[in-house]
Design an enzyme around this catalytic site. Structure first.
Site, PDB file in Angstrom:
ATOM      1  N   LYS A  75      -4.686  -4.344  12.642  1.00  0.00           N
ATOM      2  CA  LYS A  75      -4.469  -3.676  11.359  1.00  0.00           C
ATOM      3  C   LYS A  75      -5.220  -2.351  11.396  1.00  0.00           C
ATOM      4  CE  LYS A  75      -4.971  -4.491   6.338  1.00  0.00           C
ATOM      5  NZ  LYS A  75      -5.340  -5.449   5.286  1.00  0.00           N
ATOM      6  N   SER A 150      -2.024  -6.468   1.585  1.00  0.00           N
ATOM      7  CA  SER A 150      -1.977  -5.195   2.269  1.00  0.00           C
ATOM      8  C   SER A 150      -1.706  -5.297   3.769  1.00  0.00           C
ATOM      9  CB  SER A 150      -3.302  -4.461   2.072  1.00  0.00           C
ATOM     10  OG  SER A 150      -4.370  -5.196   2.635  1.00  0.00           O
ATOM     11  N   SER A 174      -4.721 -10.470   0.992  1.00  0.00           N
ATOM     12  CA  SER A 174      -3.952  -9.618   1.910  1.00  0.00           C
ATOM     13  C   SER A 174      -3.642 -10.187   3.274  1.00  0.00           C
ATOM     14  CB  SER A 174      -4.658  -8.281   2.093  1.00  0.00           C
ATOM     15  OG  SER A 174      -4.392  -7.471   0.994  1.00  0.00           O
TER      16      SER A 174
END
Ligand code: GLN
Length: 483
Positions: A75, A150, A174
């Site tokens: 990420k 997210s 998330s």
């Protein structure tokens, strides 16, 4: 190759069926082929191939880990030395991290091959991956739907087989929410179990990195490499890390499952509820016992979170001032102009909204009324969990109130967007571990089952997910066009 588990890939690499270079090339080709999903912010092709070559050498000399030579992705919230680290923001569009996050370092050390950096909501603020400066990510199950956020890039990339597994972070849901909406497995570890060093901070008392993969077994393997004490992170906990793979063989006879009635009330869509009920029946067939429980303070989680998280974000994001990191406006008139225009031009709307809310909640006249009150509620919520987890082994429920919603559907209504995390946020306030497990489909879109455990029981949660995955194949299904 792209449908194989980590263990299958590791054995293919060892038997010489394919090399890590070939495996990496195959994934890089898929990433190119499916660029329209917009999962990646950066693809680090050359570095990946170099790492794969080294991994092949390591495997040949017998000095390898299960993850050696396996393509993974990070990420874009984790700092990667010498590689652009954007956190999904224009603010960091030109930021090259000078050091590696501990999680990155650990995965490099075991010889995992990083394919690139994954798209995400700006500074991890969002539930749909629509707040990213780099554009929305598409859900491979239905490309006009969001992947969740997210960690939307992570979840979509795994579902579309663009990476074997990936890292994510979970401040209010998330990891779990995008895992649920994309039909993959995700683990939000206990706060303190995985180092936050080099993970760009959103709300430091809630942020926690964790693994995302297709199966619980792959998640366990990735977790093994990520977890552990880090003296560089003052909230990291110095406790031994169990052998997560070795913990995957335990049967579930006598496991007590608490079902909080607050998780099954109004707001939960009927087709999601039906899938969750079926999954719980599956656990009963495996010998688990179900008990209804109640956690009356859960309903306060969203309002408390939306005071605490913005308060912490307003402090954390003050470092992005046009001087120290990233974006700087052109021709500033003076220092104030430099600060205000740099921040004004580089932060997106949602980030600005959070900074404003947080600054307001922390201001002298309102601190007691909002921030202190929210912290008191946080304590009540933790106590609800403590009490419940003294009566049952784990808590189960939905991850999300509905399946993946349409791109653009909730962007005009922040409150409605915030409500999509209604079942995940309380867990972060309490600092507990929880998983999202693929549990079926509603109208062609994936549904996730949430399992919440006591502190540092990631091994038990992974086993509970693994046992379910021995009798179901939801986690093996691939979206049409990505087989
Ligand atoms: N959707 C929540 C938020 O916007 C949670 C995000 C997260 O876990 N990073 O704050």
């Amino acid at each position: 190759m792209h449908n194989k588990s980590i263990k299958e890939l590791a054995s293919g690499l060892r038997s010489g069926e394919f090399s890590s270079v070939e495996l990496t090339q195959a994934f890089l080709a898929r990433i190119k082929q499916h660029q329209s999903l917009n999962c990646f912010i950066s693809v680090t092709e050359d570095l990946a191939l170099q790492a794969a070559k080294l991994a092949d050498h390591r495997i040949a000399t017998g000095n390898a880990d299960l993850l050696t030579g396996i393509p993974i992705a990070q990420k874009d919230i984790f700092c990667t030395q010498g590689i652009k680290t954007t956190c999904g923001s224009k603010m960091l569009d030109n930021f090259i991290a000078p050091y590696n996050a501990t999680v990155v370092e650990k995965l490099n050390d075991v010889g995992a091959v990083m394919l690139g950096k994954l798209n995400m909501d700006e500074f991890a603020m969002g539930s749909s991956n629509e707040t990213s400066y780099y554009g929305v990510v598409r859900n491979p199950w239905q490309t006009d739907s969001v992947p969740g956020g997210s960690s939307g890039g992570s979840a979509a990339a795994i579902a579309a087989r663009l990476s074997v597994c990936a890292t994510g972070t979970d401040t209010g849901g998330s990891i779990r929410q995008p895992a649920a909406l994309c039909g993959i497995t995700g683990l939000k570890p206990t706060y303190g179990r995985v180092s936050r060093y080099g993970m760009i901070a959103y709300a430091s008392s809630l942020d926690q990195g964790g693994p995302m993969a297709r199966s619980a077994e792959d998640t366990a393997i990735l977790m093994q490499a990520m977890a552990g004490f880090d003296p560089k992170d003052s909230s990291s906990v110095d406790m031994p890390v169990p052998d997560y793979q070795a913990g995957l063989g335990v049967d579930l006879k006598g496991l007590t499952i608490g079902l909080p009635k607050e998780f099954f009330g109004d707001g939960l869509s009927g087709n999601v509820a039906a899938v969750i009920e079926k999954a719980i029946q599956e656990y009963q067939k495996m010998g688990a016992v179900v008990k209804e429980v109640s956690m009356p303070n859960l309903k306060l989680a969203i309002p408390a979170y939306y005071v605490i998280a913005p308060a912490e974000c307003s402090a954390n994001l003050s470092r992005f001032d046009g001087v120290r990191f990233g974006y700087r406006c052109e021709n500033p008139q003076d220092l104030t102009d430099l600060y205000t225009r740099s921040r004004g031009e580089a932060f997106g709307k949602e980030v600005k909204r959070r900074i404003l809310m947080g600054t307001y909640a922390l201001s002298a006249g309102y601190y007691d009324a909002y921030y202190i009150k929210a912290q008191k509620i946080r304590r009540l919520i933790s106590e609800d969990f403590k009490k419940t987890l003294a009566e049952v082994d784990v808590i189960m429920g939905p991850v999300t109130p509905s399946t993946a919603f349409g791109i653009g559907e909730k962007m005009g209504n922040p409150i409605e967007m915030y409500l999509s995390d209604i079942y995940t946020i309380a867990i972060n306030l309490a600092g507990l571990p929880a998983m999202s497990i693929p549990a079926g489909f509603a109208e062609g879109k994936p549904v996730g089952l949430q399992v919440i455990g006591n502190y540092f029981t990631e091994d038990r949660l992974l086993n509970i997910a693994h046992q379910y995955q021995q009798v179901t194949d939801w986690h093996q299904r691939s979206p049409k066009g990505f087989e």
